[in-house]
Motif scaffolding. Structure first.
Motif, PDB file in Angstrom:
ATOM      1  N   ILE A 219      19.769 -54.948 -30.730  1.00 17.16           N
ATOM      2  CA  ILE A 219      19.431 -53.659 -31.343  1.00 17.16           C
ATOM      3  C   ILE A 219      18.128 -53.754 -32.126  1.00 17.16           C
ATOM      4  CG2 ILE A 219      20.150 -52.024 -33.142  1.00 17.16           C
ATOM      5  CD1 ILE A 219      23.034 -52.470 -32.200  1.00 17.16           C
ATOM      6  N   GLN A 220      17.867 -54.922 -32.711  1.00 20.69           N
ATOM      7  CA  GLN A 220      16.639 -55.098 -33.484  1.00 20.69           C
ATOM      8  C   GLN A 220      15.394 -54.906 -32.614  1.00 20.69           C
ATOM      9  OE1 GLN A 220      17.089 -55.358 -36.784  1.00 20.69           O
ATOM     10  NE2 GLN A 220      19.249 -55.340 -36.223  1.00 20.69           N
ATOM     11  N   ASN A 221      15.560 -54.970 -31.294  1.00 19.64           N
ATOM     12  CA  ASN A 221      14.419 -54.801 -30.384  1.00 19.64           C
ATOM     13  C   ASN A 221      14.195 -53.342 -29.988  1.00 19.64           C
ATOM     14  OD1 ASN A 221      13.881 -57.615 -30.151  1.00 19.64           O
ATOM     15  ND2 ASN A 221      15.608 -57.797 -28.753  1.00 19.64           N
ATOM     16  N   ILE A 222      15.106 -52.457 -30.388  1.00 21.50           N
ATOM     17  CA  ILE A 222      15.006 -51.055 -29.953  1.00 21.50           C
ATOM     18  C   ILE A 222      14.168 -50.252 -30.943  1.00 21.50           C
ATOM     19  CG2 ILE A 222      16.316 -48.943 -29.495  1.00 21.50           C
ATOM     20  CD1 ILE A 222      18.640 -50.624 -28.617  1.00 21.50           C
ATOM     21  N   GLU A 223      13.282 -49.422 -30.391  1.00 21.36           N
ATOM     22  CA  GLU A 223      12.415 -48.576 -31.244  1.00 21.36           C
ATOM     23  C   GLU A 223      13.257 -47.561 -32.011  1.00 21.36           C
ATOM     24  OE1 GLU A 223       8.346 -45.917 -30.928  1.00 21.36           O
ATOM     25  OE2 GLU A 223       9.581 -46.180 -29.177  1.00 21.36           O
TER      26      GLU A 223
ATOM     27  N   SER B 175      36.105 -46.454 -31.175  1.00 25.43           N
ATOM     28  CA  SER B 175      35.291 -45.273 -31.472  1.00 25.43           C
ATOM     29  C   SER B 175      33.816 -45.645 -31.622  1.00 25.43           C
ATOM     30  CB  SER B 175      35.795 -44.614 -32.759  1.00 25.43           C
ATOM     31  OG  SER B 175      34.972 -43.525 -33.126  1.00 25.43           O
ATOM     32  N   HIS B 176      33.541 -46.742 -32.346  1.00 21.70           N
ATOM     33  CA  HIS B 176      32.154 -47.181 -32.537  1.00 21.70           C
ATOM     34  C   HIS B 176      31.527 -47.597 -31.204  1.00 21.70           C
ATOM     35  CE1 HIS B 176      32.555 -46.708 -36.732  1.00 21.70           C
ATOM     36  NE2 HIS B 176      33.140 -47.867 -37.016  1.00 21.70           N
ATOM     37  N   ILE B 177      32.309 -48.292 -30.382  1.00 20.27           N
ATOM     38  CA  ILE B 177      31.791 -48.733 -29.080  1.00 20.27           C
ATOM     39  C   ILE B 177      31.424 -47.542 -28.216  1.00 20.27           C
ATOM     40  CG2 ILE B 177      32.433 -49.867 -26.902  1.00 20.27           C
ATOM     41  CD1 ILE B 177      34.151 -51.792 -28.659  1.00 20.27           C
ATOM     42  N   HIS B 178      32.326 -46.571 -28.148  1.00 25.83           N
ATOM     43  CA  HIS B 178      32.040 -45.376 -27.346  1.00 25.83           C
ATOM     44  C   HIS B 178      30.888 -44.573 -27.948  1.00 25.83           C
ATOM     45  CE1 HIS B 178      36.521 -45.697 -26.028  1.00 25.83           C
ATOM     46  NE2 HIS B 178      35.732 -46.525 -25.359  1.00 25.83           N
ATOM     47  N   GLY B 179      30.794 -44.599 -29.296  1.00 26.59           N
ATOM     48  CA  GLY B 179      29.674 -43.920 -29.951  1.00 26.59           C
ATOM     49  C   GLY B 179      28.345 -44.568 -29.600  1.00 26.59           C
ATOM     50  N   MET B 180      28.337 -45.901 -29.556  1.00 30.73           N
ATOM     51  CA  MET B 180      27.109 -46.613 -29.167  1.00 30.73           C
ATOM     52  C   MET B 180      26.723 -46.300 -27.726  1.00 30.73           C
ATOM     53  SD  MET B 180      26.916 -50.439 -30.706  1.00 30.73           S
ATOM     54  CE  MET B 180      26.454 -50.742 -32.414  1.00 30.73           C
ATOM     55  N   GLN B 181      27.707 -46.268 -26.851  1.00 32.03           N
ATOM     56  CA  GLN B 181      27.434 -45.949 -25.449  1.00 32.03           C
ATOM     57  C   GLN B 181      26.815 -44.564 -25.319  1.00 32.03           C
ATOM     58  OE1 GLN B 181      31.439 -46.602 -24.048  1.00 32.03           O
ATOM     59  NE2 GLN B 181      30.979 -48.655 -23.270  1.00 32.03           N
TER      60      GLN B 181
ATOM     61  N   ILE C 246      25.086 -43.025 -27.803  1.00 33.47           N
ATOM     62  CA  ILE C 246      23.758 -43.067 -28.422  1.00 33.47           C
ATOM     63  C   ILE C 246      22.716 -43.603 -27.450  1.00 33.47           C
ATOM     64  CG2 ILE C 246      22.382 -44.237 -30.205  1.00 33.47           C
ATOM     65  CD1 ILE C 246      24.809 -44.054 -32.043  1.00 33.47           C
ATOM     66  N   LEU C 247      23.124 -44.547 -26.596  1.00 28.17           N
ATOM     67  CA  LEU C 247      22.182 -45.138 -25.632  1.00 28.17           C
ATOM     68  C   LEU C 247      21.660 -44.121 -24.628  1.00 28.17           C
ATOM     69  CD1 LEU C 247      23.845 -48.612 -24.961  1.00 28.17           C
ATOM     70  CD2 LEU C 247      21.617 -48.188 -26.006  1.00 28.17           C
ATOM     71  N   GLN C 248      22.281 -42.956 -24.575  1.00 30.49           N
ATOM     72  CA  GLN C 248      21.812 -41.903 -23.681  1.00 30.49           C
ATOM     73  C   GLN C 248      20.815 -40.978 -24.386  1.00 30.49           C
ATOM     74  OE1 GLN C 248      22.787 -42.470 -20.641  1.00 30.49           O
ATOM     75  NE2 GLN C 248      24.223 -44.029 -21.403  1.00 30.49           N
ATOM     76  N   GLU C 249      20.645 -41.171 -25.701  1.00 27.31           N
ATOM     77  CA  GLU C 249      19.711 -40.334 -26.450  1.00 27.31           C
ATOM     78  C   GLU C 249      18.289 -40.863 -26.285  1.00 27.31           C
ATOM     79  OE1 GLU C 249      21.051 -40.144 -30.473  1.00 27.31           O
ATOM     80  OE2 GLU C 249      23.036 -39.348 -29.954  1.00 27.31           O
ATOM     81  N   SER C 250      17.338 -40.132 -26.862  1.00 26.45           N
ATOM     82  CA  SER C 250      15.931 -40.503 -26.660  1.00 26.45           C
ATOM     83  C   SER C 250      15.211 -40.941 -27.927  1.00 26.45           C
ATOM     84  CB  SER C 250      15.169 -39.311 -26.054  1.00 26.45           C
ATOM     85  OG  SER C 250      15.289 -38.165 -26.884  1.00 26.45           O
ATOM     86  N   GLU C 251      15.707 -40.572 -29.119  1.00 24.88           N
ATOM     87  CA  GLU C 251      14.991 -40.900 -30.346  1.00 24.88           C
ATOM     88  C   GLU C 251      15.945 -41.405 -31.420  1.00 24.88           C
ATOM     89  OE1 GLU C 251      12.701 -37.616 -31.702  1.00 24.88           O
ATOM     90  OE2 GLU C 251      11.322 -37.625 -30.008  1.00 24.88           O
ATOM     91  N   GLY C 252      15.415 -42.215 -32.332  1.00 23.72           N
ATOM     92  CA  GLY C 252      16.179 -42.698 -33.469  1.00 23.72           C
ATOM     93  C   GLY C 252      17.359 -43.574 -33.109  1.00 23.72           C
ATOM     94  N   ILE C 253      17.300 -44.224 -31.954  1.00 22.21           N
ATOM     95  CA  ILE C 253      18.439 -44.998 -31.455  1.00 22.21           C
ATOM     96  C   ILE C 253      18.659 -46.268 -32.267  1.00 22.21           C
ATOM     97  CG2 ILE C 253      19.279 -46.319 -29.468  1.00 22.21           C
ATOM     98  CD1 ILE C 253      17.891 -44.270 -27.673  1.00 22.21           C
ATOM     99  N   GLY C 254      17.586 -46.989 -32.524  1.00 19.00           N
ATOM    100  CA  GLY C 254      17.700 -48.294 -33.174  1.00 19.00           C
ATOM    101  C   GLY C 254      18.414 -48.246 -34.508  1.00 19.00           C
ATOM    102  N   ARG C 255      18.011 -47.323 -35.380  1.00 16.44           N
ATOM    103  CA  ARG C 255      18.596 -47.252 -36.720  1.00 16.44           C
ATOM    104  C   ARG C 255      20.071 -46.863 -36.653  1.00 16.44           C
ATOM    105  NH1 ARG C 255      13.437 -44.847 -37.772  1.00 16.44           N
ATOM    106  NH2 ARG C 255      12.153 -46.141 -39.139  1.00 16.44           N
ATOM    107  N   LYS C 256      20.403 -45.911 -35.785  1.00 10.81           N
ATOM    108  CA  LYS C 256      21.800 -45.474 -35.655  1.00 10.81           C
ATOM    109  C   LYS C 256      22.683 -46.626 -35.192  1.00 10.81           C
ATOM    110  CE  LYS C 256      20.654 -40.684 -34.350  1.00 10.81           C
ATOM    111  NZ  LYS C 256      20.736 -39.695 -33.246  1.00 10.81           N
ATOM    112  N   MET C 257      22.222 -47.332 -34.162  1.00  9.66           N
ATOM    113  CA  MET C 257      23.024 -48.415 -33.616  1.00  9.66           C
ATOM    114  C   MET C 257      23.143 -49.581 -34.589  1.00  9.66           C
ATOM    115  SD  MET C 257      22.193 -48.491 -29.549  1.00  9.66           S
ATOM    116  CE  MET C 257      23.596 -49.551 -29.267  1.00  9.66           C
TER     117      MET C 257
END
Length: 292
Positions: free
Chosen positions: A288-292, A228-234, A236-247
């Motif tokens: 993930i630490q590199n994502i805005e 579930s977490h893996i599919h959730g991350m996949q 989230i990667l399609q979103e545009s904002e707040g990605i880093g903190r969520k992941m």
């Protein structure tokens, strides 16, 4: 579109009167940390500069360098205080007369007295200065975002590949778990045969022991949550904002599930897979630490 927190942008504006250069550099940071270095004459514009920068970035430690070259004028002018010079001269003449001293006052000496001659900063038109600065600042920000976006695309591809590999490892744990239970049953039956030397064994007793063992090592909840977490991350990667903190939060949860699988396991193969899971999750967290 995801963005990396590593970026660079450069722009300059040259006119017949001046040259303005803007350079942006950024590295990872939990929040947006703007470090702005610019000439003193631009200090009044710092609020406007910060507000503009925030329109282009949300996270990262960003160093902003602004330089200014004036081709036609100086930032300072020389001011002559005639009244103060006259006051100095009056008292000097009075001292010469009262103490019967030779009055040897020269212009060069008088000019050295405090505040007779002084450097005064020229007044600056804030609106005109912002017009000069805003264009190269916006251009540098645009280029800065472009480099972040390009790096973000590479991060996205790498993360998707890692997540796919992680998903496959979780599936291996699921495939291996029934085999572990079956192997335990066979081993238990063999052990009982050796101890009792009797082929008549109570299947119910064996089944009960196997059920207890199965419950003890069961990792169904953990593997389901990991999928579930893996599919959730996949997603989230399609979103545009707040990605880093969520992941980052989800990676912490994934690591917790992998730890639980490892602690429950008494099978070498499952333990090795769980260790691989933890290793891959850590790699994902680093990215993930590199994502805005």
């Amino acid at each position: 579109m995801i963005k990396s927190m590593t970026g660079f942008g450069h722009a300059e504006k040259v006119t017949s009167q001046c040259k303005i250069t803007v350079e942006l550099k950024s590295v990872n940071h939990r929040y947006l940390d703007l470090n702005i270095k610019m000439p003193r004459r631009f200090n009044m514009l710092e609020g406007q500069v910060r507000n503009l920068l925030k329109q282009y970035m949300q996270r990262g430690k960003v160093d902003v360098f602004i330089t200014y070259e004036d081709y036609i004028s100086s930032d300072y002018t020389l001011k002559y205080n005639k009244d103060l010079a006259a006051e100095y001269l009056r008292y000097l003449n009075q001292m010469a007369e009262e103490f019967h001293l030779e009055n040897d006052i020269r212009v060069t000496a008088l000019s050295r007295y405090p505040e007779v001659l002084s450097m005064e900063e020229q007044s600056v038109d804030e609106e005109e200065l912002w017009k000069l600065l805003s264009d190269p600042l916006k251009e540098a920000c645009t280029k800065f975002v472009e480099t972040r976006t390009r790096e973000g695309n590479h991060l996205k591809e790498d993360l998707l590949a890692k997540l796919e590999g992680l998903d496959q490892k979780v599936s291996l744990v699921e495939e291996r778990s029934p085999q572990v239970v079956l192997a335990y049953r066979e081993k238990l039956e063999q052990k009982v045969h050796e101890l009792l030397e009797d082929s008549q064994i109570d299947d119910n007793r064996i089944a009960a022991e196997v059920i207890l063992f199965s419950d003890k090592i069961c990792n169904d909840e953990e593997t389901v949550r990991l999928h579930s977490h893996i599919h959730g991350m996949q997603k989230i990667l399609q979103e545009s904002e707040g990605i880093g903190r969520k992941m980052d939060f989800m990676a912490q949860e994934m690591n917790r599930e992998a730890n639980t699988i490892l602690s429950k396991s008494n099978d070498l193969e499952v333990s090795n897979i769980a260790i691989d899971l933890k290793t891959e999750i850590e790699k994902i967290r680093e990215q993930i630490q590199n994502i805005e």
